[in-house]
Scaffold this motif. Structure first.
Motif, mmCIF file in Angstrom:
data_model
loop_
_atom_site.group_PDB
_atom_site.id
_atom_site.type_symbol
_atom_site.label_atom_id
_atom_site.label_comp_id
_atom_site.label_asym_id
_atom_site.label_seq_id
_atom_site.Cartn_x
_atom_site.Cartn_y
_atom_site.Cartn_z
ATOM 1 N N ASN A 134 0.825 -1.205 0.000
ATOM 2 C CA ASN A 134 0.000 0.000 0.000
ATOM 3 C C ASN A 134 0.861 1.258 0.000
ATOM 4 O OD1 ASN A 134 -2.396 -1.474 0.091
ATOM 5 N ND2 ASN A 134 -2.496 -1.458 2.318
ATOM 6 N N ALA A 135 1.926 1.246 0.814
ATOM 7 C CA ALA A 135 2.803 2.415 0.898
ATOM 8 C C ALA A 135 3.405 2.739 -0.470
ATOM 9 C CB ALA A 135 3.906 2.167 1.921
ATOM 10 N N ALA A 136 3.924 1.721 -1.151
ATOM 11 C CA ALA A 136 4.534 1.949 -2.454
ATOM 12 C C ALA A 136 3.511 2.454 -3.465
ATOM 13 C CB ALA A 136 5.179 0.658 -2.954
ATOM 14 N N ALA A 137 2.302 1.900 -3.420
ATOM 15 C CA ALA A 137 1.277 2.282 -4.387
ATOM 16 C C ALA A 137 0.792 3.705 -4.175
ATOM 17 C CB ALA A 137 0.098 1.323 -4.305
ATOM 18 N N LEU A 138 0.785 4.185 -2.931
ATOM 19 C CA LEU A 138 0.185 5.469 -2.593
ATOM 20 C C LEU A 138 1.218 6.567 -2.368
ATOM 21 C CD1 LEU A 138 -2.672 4.030 -0.390
ATOM 22 C CD2 LEU A 138 -2.938 5.187 -2.593
ATOM 23 N N GLY A 139 2.462 6.310 -2.762
ATOM 24 C CA GLY A 139 3.460 7.377 -2.775
ATOM 25 C C GLY A 139 4.230 7.571 -1.498
ATOM 26 N N VAL A 209 1.712 6.161 11.850
ATOM 27 C CA VAL A 209 2.155 5.115 12.771
ATOM 28 C C VAL A 209 1.059 4.056 12.850
ATOM 29 C CG1 VAL A 209 2.935 4.583 15.101
ATOM 30 C CG2 VAL A 209 3.441 6.831 14.112
ATOM 31 N N MET A 210 1.407 2.823 12.485
ATOM 32 C CA MET A 210 0.457 1.711 12.522
ATOM 33 C C MET A 210 0.885 0.752 13.626
ATOM 34 S SD MET A 210 -1.117 3.148 10.098
ATOM 35 C CE MET A 210 -2.538 2.091 10.310
ATOM 36 N N GLY A 211 -0.016 0.488 14.565
ATOM 37 C CA GLY A 211 0.353 -0.230 15.776
ATOM 38 C C GLY A 211 0.093 -1.722 15.760
ATOM 39 N N HIS A 212 0.599 -2.364 16.768
ATOM 40 C CA HIS A 212 0.467 -3.802 17.015
ATOM 41 C C HIS A 212 -0.982 -4.245 16.860
ATOM 42 C CE1 HIS A 212 0.052 -7.398 19.593
ATOM 43 N NE2 HIS A 212 1.328 -7.618 19.356
ATOM 44 N N GLU A 213 -1.186 -5.428 16.286
ATOM 45 C CA GLU A 213 -2.525 -5.908 15.960
ATOM 46 C C GLU A 213 -3.452 -5.956 17.173
ATOM 47 O OE1 GLU A 213 0.107 -7.725 12.741
ATOM 48 O OE2 GLU A 213 0.286 -7.264 14.877
ATOM 49 N N GLY A 214 -2.924 -6.271 18.340
ATOM 50 C CA GLY A 214 -3.779 -6.368 19.521
ATOM 51 C C GLY A 214 -3.652 -5.187 20.466
ATOM 52 N N ALA A 246 -4.411 0.890 7.504
ATOM 53 C CA ALA A 246 -3.303 1.581 6.846
ATOM 54 C C ALA A 246 -3.692 1.999 5.439
ATOM 55 C CB ALA A 246 -2.067 0.680 6.808
ATOM 56 N N ALA A 247 -4.358 1.121 4.704
ATOM 57 C CA ALA A 247 -4.763 1.457 3.338
ATOM 58 C C ALA A 247 -5.670 2.680 3.325
ATOM 59 C CB ALA A 247 -5.457 0.264 2.691
ATOM 60 N N ILE A 248 -6.615 2.742 4.254
ATOM 61 C CA ILE A 248 -7.550 3.872 4.318
ATOM 62 C C ILE A 248 -6.804 5.168 4.633
ATOM 63 C CG2 ILE A 248 -9.473 4.842 5.644
ATOM 64 C CD1 ILE A 248 -10.455 1.899 5.973
ATOM 65 N N CYS A 249 -5.915 5.104 5.620
ATOM 66 C CA CYS A 249 -5.187 6.317 6.030
ATOM 67 C C CYS A 249 -4.243 6.807 4.929
ATOM 68 C CB CYS A 249 -4.399 6.038 7.303
ATOM 69 S SG CYS A 249 -5.423 5.727 8.763
ATOM 70 N N LEU A 250 -3.509 5.895 4.327
ATOM 71 C CA LEU A 250 -2.568 6.304 3.277
ATOM 72 C C LEU A 250 -3.303 6.832 2.054
ATOM 73 C CD1 LEU A 250 0.175 3.508 3.403
ATOM 74 C CD2 LEU A 250 -0.100 5.522 4.840
ATOM 75 N N TYR A 251 -4.444 6.230 1.750
ATOM 76 C CA TYR A 251 -5.225 6.734 0.620
ATOM 77 C C TYR A 251 -5.725 8.148 0.901
ATOM 78 C CZ TYR A 251 -9.001 7.614 -2.599
ATOM 79 O OH TYR A 251 -9.817 8.206 -3.528
ATOM 80 N N GLU A 252 -6.210 8.397 2.114
ATOM 81 C CA GLU A 252 -6.711 9.738 2.426
ATOM 82 C C GLU A 252 -5.591 10.765 2.352
ATOM 83 O OE1 GLU A 252 -9.339 12.819 3.328
ATOM 84 O OE2 GLU A 252 -9.655 10.784 2.541
ATOM 85 N N SER A 253 -4.400 10.405 2.821
ATOM 86 C CA SER A 253 -3.256 11.312 2.686
ATOM 87 C C SER A 253 -2.962 11.593 1.217
ATOM 88 C CB SER A 253 -2.019 10.702 3.347
ATOM 89 O OG SER A 253 -1.975 10.974 4.730
#
Length: 260
Positions: A134-139, A209-214, A246-253
């Motif tokens: 996602n990071a690579a795709a969204l710049g 910042v993307m945190g631990h799954e739990g 993460a996908a939602i946040c990076l896309y909005e940015s």
């Protein structure tokens, strides 16, 4: 110059033992200073970014495929083995029958002022690879992994990343104090945030910042964040998978950046 070609038939050959270590030990790349890429998709992704392999491993049947041979010929040497020996290296249910060994890049320098994703102790390799993709795709040009995050160059993360690794500045094993070198604001999501993501004016560049799954983002990192936002969930689920968030946040940015 054409690469040298070696035919190996012994399971105990040192070259094969080394490749098994790279393929089957999630942190083997750190110990051996090399990477194992299995399959033509990852091979092409690396070659297109200018990476050059030191070795190509090919099964005997794969040597009959001209397209795979062209990829293998980018290496300094080609090792050809019977199908059963290639299968002894591979960790895939359906082995690809071609793979490349590449030198692990030197530890890169943290880039202080680029769009960045910070991975805080994410455990699931699939989530980590998805976020890299996602990071690579969204710049977003850089991914920083805190200590405790799944190994970025492990086979599972490489496969989930689908080639994204080769276009990113990747640094792992960091502490919260290391992030002081960043000159961009840190952002995070929180179920307690008063501002919804789509209503926030997001800084650019920034570091999500993307945190631990739990456990989510650790307190020390959350305290460093300039902005926390919530992701609306009208369906009522307790939380989103971190890869989806993460996908939602990076896309909005990326969306807001295009509108400026």
């Amino acid at each position: 110059m054409k690469p040298t070609v070696h035919h190996i038939s012994s399971r105990d050959n040192p070259k094969l033992a080394r490749l098994r270590k790279l393929a089957q030990d999630g942190s083997g790349y750190r110990k051996l200073g090399a990477l194992w890429l299995e399959g033509d998709h990852l091979a092409r992704a690396a070659l297109q970014r200018g990476w050059r392999p030191s070795l190509a491993l090919m099964s005997e049947p794969a040597m009959q495929d001209p397209a795979l041979v062209v990829l293998a010929e980018q290496a300094a040497q080609i090792v050809v083995v019977p199908k059963a020996l290639f299968d002894s290296v591979s960790t895939l249910e359906c082995p690809a029958h071609m793979g490349l060994e590449l030198a692990l890049p030197d530890s890169p320098t943290l880039q202080a002022d680029v769009d960045t994703v910070v991975l805080d102790r994410l455990q699931d390799a699939g989530n980590v690879g998805t976020i890299l993709r996602n990071a690579a795709a969204l710049g977003f040009k850089q991914v920083l992994a805190m200590k405790g995050t799944a190994a970025l160059w492990s086979q599972k993360v490489l496969r989930a990343g689908m080639g994204a690794h080769f276009g990113l500045n990747l640094i792992e094993g960091l502490t919260p104090q290391d992030l002081a070198a960043l000159q961009v604001p840190l952002l995070a999501t929180s179920s307690h945030a008063q501002t919804e993501l789509h209503r926030a004016v997001l800084p650019s560049p920034c570091a999500w910042v993307m945190g631990h799954e739990g456990q989510g983002v650790q307190a020390e990192l959350m305290a460093r964040c300039q902005l926390t936002v919530g992701i609306p969930q009208p369906g009522g689920e307790e939380s989103l998978n971190v890869g989806s968030a993460a996908a939602i946040c990076l896309y909005e940015s990326a969306r807001q950046k295009l509108l400026r």
